[in-house]
Write a protein that holds these residues in place. Structure first.
Motif: not given
Length: 243
Positions: A149-176
């Motif tokens: 989650x923190x890495x996502x924020x740091x990547x977003x800060x570094x990639x943002x100026x290049x027009x690349x977005x960075x986000x995280x999906x946080x799943x709960x319990x998934x029936x895999x």
């Protein structure tokens, strides 16, 4: 021009469904997985495979070299090593493996392919509700998911100026298929929507963040858990007497 994306852990579970949905939506999909894929399996037709164990640095570097000349629209860091051991017998080899596969490999991929990502592109990291809570035995897994989650924020800060977005999906319990044997029965009961997630629902959230519909969403977490994280189990137990 077809948009090319990378999905790690694409042979099973959330990664598999996401790869299939992305392929069917017109993306050119590159699947990275330590599982060897049967090229004749129709489930995986139209997906380009790179056999890669993300816990092994040299294999990740080989994958980066293989894709070095490929313009990329997205990277989906989905693969994870789910490791843990009793506290009194803490296994530091598992700790090292989890950090390498779950945290260092995603960073290595994003950094190594940073010049391949085109403007308007997107990176999606798959964290976990486990990364938002304490662990007893699965510390290597939950720690890396929290750090993602923190890495996502740091990547977003570094990639943002290049027009690349960075986000995280946080799943709960998934029936895999791999998770079903370990899902406590109570999770569906206490989730406000009354059930656990299906892999397709997590895949839809991933593809939303990848798409232009999420063009101003950056550096944040999309929790997809049916409201599970909003519930305090002790309060649920206490209040059952009033329901």
């Amino acid at each position: 021009m077809t948009k090319a994306i990378i999905i790690t852990g694409a042979a099973n579970g959330i990664g598999k469904v996401t790869a299939q949905k992305a392929r069917d939506s017109g993306y050119e999909v590159y699947g990275l997985d330590k599982v060897k894929i049967d090229a004749g399996n129709p489930e995986f037709s139209g997906i380009n495979w790179l056999h890669t164990d993300l816990s092994k640095k040299h294999e990740v570097e080989d994958a980066i070299k293989s894709l070095n000349n490929k313009p990329l629209f997205g990277i989906i860091n989905n693969a994870a090593e789910i490791l843990g051991s009793p506290w009194e017998e803490f296994n530091f080899d598992e700790w090292d493996k989890a950090i390498e596969a779950n945290l260092t490999a995603p960073l290595r991929l994003c950094h190594g392919l940073r010049k391949n990502l085109v403007k308007g592109g997107s990176i999606v990291n798959i964290s976990s509700h486990g990364g938002r809570h304490a662990a007893y035995a699965s510390i290597p897994y939950t720690l890396t998911k929290a750090a993602q989650i923190n890495l996502t924020q740091s990547l977003a800060a570094n990639f943002g100026p290049y027009g690349v977005r960075v986000n995280a999906v946080v799943p709960g319990w998934v029936n895999t298929e791999s998770a079903k044997p370990y899902i406590p029965e109570v999770t569906a009961e206490i989730t406000p929507l009354g059930r656990n997630a299906e892999p397709e629902e997590i895949a839809d959230a991933i593809l939303f963040l990848l798409s232009d519909k999420a063009r101003f969403i950056n550096g944040t977490q999309l929790v997809v858990d049916g409201g599970y994280d909003a519930i305090d189990y002790s309060m649920y137990q206490l209040d059952k007497s009033f329901l």
